[in-house]
Design a protein around this motif. Structure first.
Motif, PDB file in Angstrom:
ATOM      1  N   VAL A  62      -4.903   7.826  -1.695  1.00  0.00           N
ATOM      2  CA  VAL A  62      -4.995   8.468  -0.396  1.00  0.00           C
ATOM      3  C   VAL A  62      -5.780   7.630   0.605  1.00  0.00           C
ATOM      4  O   VAL A  62      -5.490   7.615   1.805  1.00  0.00           O
ATOM      5  CB  VAL A  62      -5.595   9.887  -0.551  1.00  0.00           C
ATOM      6  CG1 VAL A  62      -7.037   9.838  -1.030  1.00  0.00           C
ATOM      7  CG2 VAL A  62      -5.455  10.684   0.732  1.00  0.00           C
ATOM      8  N   GLU A  63      -6.785   6.872   0.146  1.00  0.00           N
ATOM      9  CA  GLU A  63      -7.579   6.063   1.064  1.00  0.00           C
ATOM     10  C   GLU A  63      -6.738   4.974   1.727  1.00  0.00           C
ATOM     11  O   GLU A  63      -7.060   4.537   2.844  1.00  0.00           O
ATOM     12  CB  GLU A  63      -8.757   5.420   0.320  1.00  0.00           C
ATOM     13  CG  GLU A  63      -9.796   6.408  -0.198  1.00  0.00           C
ATOM     14  CD  GLU A  63      -9.385   7.063  -1.505  1.00  0.00           C
ATOM     15  OE1 GLU A  63      -8.333   6.648  -2.065  1.00  0.00           O
ATOM     16  OE2 GLU A  63     -10.079   7.994  -1.947  1.00  0.00           O
TER      17      GLU A  63
ATOM     18  N   ARG B  55      -4.984  17.905   5.246  1.00  0.00           N
ATOM     19  CA  ARG B  55      -5.853  17.677   4.093  1.00  0.00           C
ATOM     20  C   ARG B  55      -6.268  16.214   3.980  1.00  0.00           C
ATOM     21  O   ARG B  55      -7.273  15.893   3.346  1.00  0.00           O
ATOM     22  CB  ARG B  55      -5.148  18.146   2.818  1.00  0.00           C
ATOM     23  CG  ARG B  55      -4.913  19.650   2.797  1.00  0.00           C
ATOM     24  CD  ARG B  55      -4.437  20.114   1.433  1.00  0.00           C
ATOM     25  NE  ARG B  55      -4.254  21.561   1.442  1.00  0.00           N
ATOM     26  CZ  ARG B  55      -3.086  22.166   1.543  1.00  0.00           C
ATOM     27  NH1 ARG B  55      -1.994  21.432   1.662  1.00  0.00           N
ATOM     28  NH2 ARG B  55      -2.996  23.475   1.542  1.00  0.00           N
ATOM     29  N   ILE B  56      -5.477  15.358   4.567  1.00  0.00           N
ATOM     30  CA  ILE B  56      -5.799  13.927   4.539  1.00  0.00           C
ATOM     31  C   ILE B  56      -6.615  13.523   5.760  1.00  0.00           C
ATOM     32  O   ILE B  56      -7.665  12.876   5.636  1.00  0.00           O
ATOM     33  CB  ILE B  56      -4.502  13.095   4.471  1.00  0.00           C
ATOM     34  CG1 ILE B  56      -3.801  13.341   3.133  1.00  0.00           C
ATOM     35  CG2 ILE B  56      -4.782  11.604   4.664  1.00  0.00           C
ATOM     36  CD1 ILE B  56      -2.382  12.822   3.063  1.00  0.00           C
TER      37      ILE B  56
ATOM     38  N   ARG C 228     -10.360  14.913   4.761  1.00  0.00           N
ATOM     39  CA  ARG C 228     -10.870  13.693   4.126  1.00  0.00           C
ATOM     40  C   ARG C 228     -11.273  12.624   5.129  1.00  0.00           C
ATOM     41  O   ARG C 228     -11.809  11.592   4.737  1.00  0.00           O
ATOM     42  CB  ARG C 228      -9.829  13.141   3.146  1.00  0.00           C
ATOM     43  CG  ARG C 228      -9.622  14.059   1.952  1.00  0.00           C
ATOM     44  CD  ARG C 228      -8.555  13.568   1.002  1.00  0.00           C
ATOM     45  NE  ARG C 228      -8.541  14.403  -0.183  1.00  0.00           N
ATOM     46  CZ  ARG C 228      -9.181  14.126  -1.316  1.00  0.00           C
ATOM     47  NH1 ARG C 228      -9.871  13.006  -1.429  1.00  0.00           N
ATOM     48  NH2 ARG C 228      -9.139  14.951  -2.346  1.00  0.00           N
TER      49      ARG C 228
ATOM     50  N   SER D 294       3.421  12.716   2.284  1.00  0.00           N
ATOM     51  CA  SER D 294       2.490  13.313   1.325  1.00  0.00           C
ATOM     52  C   SER D 294       2.623  14.822   1.342  1.00  0.00           C
ATOM     53  O   SER D 294       2.485  15.454   2.383  1.00  0.00           O
ATOM     54  CB  SER D 294       1.044  12.917   1.657  1.00  0.00           C
ATOM     55  OG  SER D 294       0.155  13.469   0.700  1.00  0.00           O
TER      56      SER D 294
END
Length: 273
Positions: free
Chosen positions: A138-139, A157-158, A162, A190
């Motif tokens: 995800v990063e 959510r990303i 985050r 995603s």
């Protein structure tokens, strides 16, 4: 309309007149002789429209099972194709009796509809083109174009939760996102691993599932907010589906060849009311 419903729920405590939601009278699904069930129509493996009035996938089979446990025959089930953005509205406006459409349970959604289940707990993952080796987690989405379907929380959510600086691209459906991914307009899609696995199965040489899940997505069965008894009956049906082996069989039928680590135990229910 969806934004109006959810915004009204958020300010319910102050009872603003402008936020009055007009909804039809909802009969309990316990009294139903027929059922209208909202499903996706563009998600292979979960809810895919295969004809004028026919659908196939895991969600569709689960819907038939629950209907049977409620005493409704297969031929008395009518499927209604819905998008992510429409799921609350079709329940509130009494256009369907149930929704099984990769419908993740969230606290905000629970303010306007009831949820049976979850009937499965998926995990959010990332799909990229097969030749993309730069995105391994995800990063790595920072600075990349990330597509989500309208009404979905996956990009939030990303980006918000985050703090990853991805560029959000939104389309009406995930099928449209997959089309953009295929031609290189976006770098990644995603969402839940079951959804991504269905698209991957259709074009295994074109895409790659990163395989680094980072959230849990509780798939609920949407029920009218006031139908608590119906919601509890749905939970009993889901429990029976796992206990008699049907859930495991259906998971193998639709996802057994995907390589996913499938969850085969009864999920912890959220509770009705």
């Amino acid at each position: 309309m969806r934004l109006r419903h959810l915004a009204c729920a958020a300010v319910l405590a102050v009872a603003l007149p402008a936020c009055a939601v007009t909804a039809g009278e909802h009969a309990s699904i316990l009294d139903a002789q027929t059922l209208r069930i909202g499903v996706k129509g563009d998600q292979p493996g979960l809810g895919l429209r295969t004809g004028v009035d026919t659908y196939a996938g895991f969600d569709v089979d689960v819907a038939y099972y629950i209907a049977g446990e409620l005493g409704v025959a297969r031929e008395d089930v009518e499927f209604v194709q819905v998008t992510s953005e429409e799921r609350e509205d079709v329940l509130i406006d009494d256009e369907v009796d149930l929704v099984l459409a990769t419908y993740s349970i969230t606290q905000l959604r629970k303010t306007v509809v009831n949820f049976g289940g979850p009937y499965y707990v998926a995990r959010q993952d990332i799909l990229v083109r097969a030749d993309n080796t730069d995105i391994q987690g995800v990063e790595d989405l920072a600075g990349r174009k990330l597509c989500q379907g309208a009404g979905s929380n996956s990009a939030n959510r990303i980006i918000e939760e985050r703090g990853i600086d991805a560029q959000r691209v939104e389309r009406a459906t995930y099928s449209e996102c997959i089309d953009l991914l295929a031609v290189g307009v976006v770098d990644a899609v995603s969402t839940d691993d079951l959804i991504l696995a269905g698209y991957l199965a259709e074009a295994p040489s074109a895409f790659r599932l990163v395989g680094e899940p980072f959230t849990s997505e509780k798939y609920g069965i949407g029920v009218a907010k006031e139908d608590v008894a119906g919601c509890e009956a749905v939970n009993r049906a889901v429990t029976q589906m796992y206990q008699d082996g049907t859930a495991s069989r259906l998971l193998d039928k639709w996802f057994g060849d995907t390589g996913l680590d499938l969850v085969r135990t009864v999920p912890q229910f959220e509770g009705c009311g």
